[in-house]
Scaffold this active site. Structure first.
Site, PDB file in Angstrom:
ATOM      1  N   LYS A  35       0.967  -1.037  -0.021  1.00  0.00           N
ATOM      2  CA  LYS A  35       0.049   0.030  -0.011  1.00  0.00           C
ATOM      3  C   LYS A  35       0.805   1.085  -0.365  1.00  0.00           C
ATOM      4  O   LYS A  35       1.598   1.490   0.628  1.00  0.00           O
ATOM      5  CB  LYS A  35      -1.173   0.014   1.249  1.00  0.00           C
ATOM      6  CG  LYS A  35      -1.799  -1.401   1.064  1.00  0.00           C
ATOM      7  CD  LYS A  35      -2.134  -1.212   2.308  1.00  0.00           C
ATOM      8  CE  LYS A  35      -3.623  -0.077   3.092  1.00  0.00           C
ATOM      9  NZ  LYS A  35      -4.407  -0.470   4.109  1.00  0.00           N
ATOM     10  N   LYS A  37     -17.946   3.266  -0.188  1.00  0.00           N
ATOM     11  CA  LYS A  37     -19.306   2.155   0.631  1.00  0.00           C
ATOM     12  C   LYS A  37     -20.310   2.755  -0.410  1.00  0.00           C
ATOM     13  O   LYS A  37     -20.347   4.004  -1.041  1.00  0.00           O
ATOM     14  CB  LYS A  37     -18.927   3.280   1.453  1.00  0.00           C
ATOM     15  CG  LYS A  37     -17.667   2.652   2.395  1.00  0.00           C
ATOM     16  CD  LYS A  37     -17.975   4.045   3.332  1.00  0.00           C
ATOM     17  CE  LYS A  37     -16.314   3.714   4.012  1.00  0.00           C
ATOM     18  NZ  LYS A  37     -15.923   4.521   5.555  1.00  0.00           N
ATOM     19  N   ARG A  51     -12.346  13.598   9.801  1.00  0.00           N
ATOM     20  CA  ARG A  51     -13.361  14.369   9.483  1.00  0.00           C
ATOM     21  C   ARG A  51     -14.954  14.225   9.833  1.00  0.00           C
ATOM     22  O   ARG A  51     -15.013  12.498  10.593  1.00  0.00           O
ATOM     23  CB  ARG A  51     -13.193  14.733   7.786  1.00  0.00           C
ATOM     24  CG  ARG A  51     -13.233  13.157   7.291  1.00  0.00           C
ATOM     25  CD  ARG A  51     -13.625  13.302   5.971  1.00  0.00           C
ATOM     26  NE  ARG A  51     -13.064  12.517   4.907  1.00  0.00           N
ATOM     27  CZ  ARG A  51     -14.276  11.582   5.392  1.00  0.00           C
ATOM     28  NH1 ARG A  51     -15.468  11.468   5.530  1.00  0.00           N
ATOM     29  NH2 ARG A  51     -13.297  10.451   4.561  1.00  0.00           N
TER      30      ARG A  51
HETATM   31  P1  ADP Z   1      -7.834   4.482   1.848  1.00  0.00           P
HETATM   32  O1  ADP Z   1      -7.348   5.735   1.984  1.00  0.00           O
HETATM   33  O2  ADP Z   1      -7.800   4.180  -0.438  1.00  0.00           O
HETATM   34  O3  ADP Z   1      -9.280   4.411   1.131  1.00  0.00           O
HETATM   35  P2  ADP Z   1      -7.416   1.867   3.553  1.00  0.00           P
HETATM   36  O4  ADP Z   1      -6.210   1.695   3.861  1.00  0.00           O
HETATM   37  O5  ADP Z   1      -8.258   2.680   4.024  1.00  0.00           O
HETATM   38  O6  ADP Z   1      -7.441   3.128   1.748  1.00  0.00           O
HETATM   39  O7  ADP Z   1      -8.205   0.975   2.640  1.00  0.00           O
HETATM   40  C1  ADP Z   1      -9.385   0.693   1.347  1.00  0.00           C
HETATM   41  C2  ADP Z   1      -9.607  -0.355   1.562  1.00  0.00           C
HETATM   42  O8  ADP Z   1      -8.284  -1.437   0.602  1.00  0.00           O
HETATM   43  C3  ADP Z   1      -9.961  -1.081   2.629  1.00  0.00           C
HETATM   44  O9  ADP Z   1     -11.544  -1.004   2.544  1.00  0.00           O
HETATM   45  C4  ADP Z   1      -9.877  -2.676   2.017  1.00  0.00           C
HETATM   46  O10 ADP Z   1     -11.028  -2.808   1.201  1.00  0.00           O
HETATM   47  C5  ADP Z   1      -8.759  -3.051   1.169  1.00  0.00           C
HETATM   48  N1  ADP Z   1      -7.833  -3.066   2.609  1.00  0.00           N
HETATM   49  C6  ADP Z   1      -6.796  -2.598   2.475  1.00  0.00           C
HETATM   50  N2  ADP Z   1      -5.461  -3.066   3.175  1.00  0.00           N
HETATM   51  C7  ADP Z   1      -6.757  -4.525   3.428  1.00  0.00           C
HETATM   52  C8  ADP Z   1      -5.177  -5.369   4.158  1.00  0.00           C
HETATM   53  N3  ADP Z   1      -5.000  -5.192   4.870  1.00  0.00           N
HETATM   54  N4  ADP Z   1      -6.268  -6.421   3.606  1.00  0.00           N
HETATM   55  C9  ADP Z   1      -7.252  -7.198   2.175  1.00  0.00           C
HETATM   56  N5  ADP Z   1      -7.995  -5.881   2.110  1.00  0.00           N
HETATM   57  C10 ADP Z   1      -7.644  -4.617   2.586  1.00  0.00           C
END
Ligand code: ADP
Length: 447
Positions: free
Chosen positions: A158, A237, A291
């Site tokens: 990520k 969502k 927020r």
């Molecule tokens: P962003 O800020 O880009 O939305 P997030 O870290 O909130 O990134 O992750 C977005 C989505 O990616 C999560 O809601 C989930 O669906 C998927 N995701 C993130 N991390 C993981 C993980 N470790 N394992 C599986 N899915 C993940």
């Protein structure tokens, strides 16, 4: 208390904030682009200032114009809504330097949570459970291989500066890892101007569960329970509910307590959401949003508390209006995000709404800035409204939701209403049995 609040947003959330200000007897100023001169929030505000042409970067993201609008109108605080400048630390700092209150946390807290590596490190330090993975950024292939072997495949790479579900790559084996690392880094560099990436265990079938928190900035923190936002398409969502059908009261109190303590220890001020993936009874922190969220009304429905009132109160130095023991959860609430999009292909469908009729009755709330005859400008996101339904329990809530969806009429454009009419009759949804991949699989099968 503030005399005058400037609302730096548009659409349903601008109206949402405006309503809270009116109830509190606070004067309102809205800013708008030339494309939004007819918008409902502009019509209902006490004062409005046109701040630029349609593109967001020239209007809703134009900090100079917004600060100038505050100076001209004498606003003493700014509510940023969600999106746009709501998580822009520089904006919060600039307002502070002009003696204008930013209704939100400090620039420093926004900055920490905006950097995913820093956010995860902070969460861990505060006792919040995190996804197993690298301690910080990973650049070397060798190091990536070692960490992945340690936590076990599959893993996800990520971007530290990521957002909106972009810049993530899954690797199922060591052979995948090298390519995934390279692609993730170059994509992150191109999209965010920062190629720092980190590695996490990839969870196969988690739910997305988030905890609504509030801090008073002086060492007190409370939680308002959780929302289950597992029904997503492309990490966006679609349907949110509270409480989560997957949690029991003990788990709720436990994770809520952990989050409230963390917020208190951080000295955080205002509303925040701590997002987790939840699998096999365990919570794993993914990020914190500093927020108000789109889906905050489901929390308001089950607690009876106006979260925007609370934000304004905390920002004005009045502290939190309640203690944790006074926050009680009643019944069940579901929110459907109604977008001006084709319900199957999800391509945007801007245009003129020829007829708009919203459902009513007990337990129904519609937050929307549109009306019959409204022309949806093509420049912004496609959310045209949110339907929030509350019932004494999940069964009653679903019955009421089905009825409300039947009453809802939006003519002239395509909307995602038909998708919700399908979902409300689906057995998995009725049983609350879905994870973050459920909706995409369902949509793929329908095709
Ligand atoms: P962003 O800020 O880009 O939305 P997030 O870290 O909130 O990134 O992750 C977005 C989505 O990616 C999560 O809601 C989930 O669906 C998927 N995701 C993130 N991390 C993981 C993980 N470790 N394992 C599986 N899915 C993940």
């Amino acid at each position: 208390m503030f005399q005058k609040i400037l609302i730096a947003n548009r659409g349903e959330i601008a109206l949402r904030v405006l309503r809270a200000c009116k109830e509190l007897g606070i004067q309102t100023v809205v800013v708008h682009s030339t494309a939004d001169a007819d918008a409902m929030h502009v019509r209902l505000a006490d004062e409005s200032v046109c701040i630029g042409p349609p593109p967001s970067r020239d209007s809703y993201l134009n900090i100079h114009q917004i600060v100038a609008a505050c100076e001209i109108t004498g606003a003493d605080a700014v509510h940023p809504g969600y999106g746009f400048l709501s998580e822009n630390a520089k904006f919060a700092d600039i307002l502070a330097a002009h003696n204008i209150t930013f209704i939100g946390p400090s620039g420093d807290h926004i900055r920490i949570m905006g950097d995913k590596i820093e956010a995860k490190r902070t969460a861990k330090r505060l006792g919040i459970p995190v996804v197993p993975g690298s301690d910080g950024a990973v650049t070397e292939e060798k190091e990536a291989r070692r960490i992945a072997a340690e936590i076990g495949y599959p893993v996800i790479i990520k971007a530290s500066a990521g957002g909106g579900g972009r810049g993530m790559k899954v690797a199922r084996s060591e052979a995948d890892l090298v390519v995934a690392l390279q692609t993730a880094r170059s994509e992150a560099g191109a999209a965010f101007g920062d190629d720092a990436v980190y590695i996490e265990k990839y969870l196969e079938k988690p739910r997305h569960i988030e905890v609504q928190v509030f801090g008073d900035g002086a060492g007190r923190g409370v939680h308002f329970g959780e929302r289950d936002c597992s029904l997503q398409r492309r990490h966006q969502k679609v349907w949110e509910e509270a409480p989560s059908p997957a949690l029991n009261a003990e788990e709720r109190a436990h994770i809520g307590g952990v989050c409230a303590r963390a917020i208190a220890d951080l000295g955080y001020s205002g509303a925040g959401t701590i997002e987790f993936l939840y699998e096999n009874g365990e919570f794993y922190f993914i990020e914190m949003n500093t927020r108000l969220q789109v889906e905050h009304p489901v929390t308001e429905a089950i607690t009876g508390i106006d979260l925007v009132h609370e934000q304004i109160r905390v920002a004005s130095g009045g502290g939190l209006s309640m203690r944790q023991e006074e926050i009680r959860f009643q019944g069940h609430a579901i929110e459907c995000r109604i977008n001006a999009e084709d319900p199957r292909t999800f391509t945007p469908s801007p245009g003129t709404i020829t007829h708009f009729h919203t459902p009513g009755g007990l337990g129904i709330r519609v937050d929307s800035g549109v009306y019959s005859g409204y022309r949806i400008p093509p420049y912004y996101d496609s959310l045209i409204g949110k339907l929030i339904v509350h019932g004494r329990n999940r069964v009653e809530c679903m019955m009421r939701l089905r009825r409300a969806l039947d009453e809802f009429v939006v003519d002239g454009i395509k909307t995602t209403l038909p998708l919700f009419r399908d979902l409300v009759g689906n057995a998995d949804i009725a049983n609350g049995e879905y994870d973050i991949h459920w909706l995409e699989k369902y949509l793929a099968e329908e095709d």
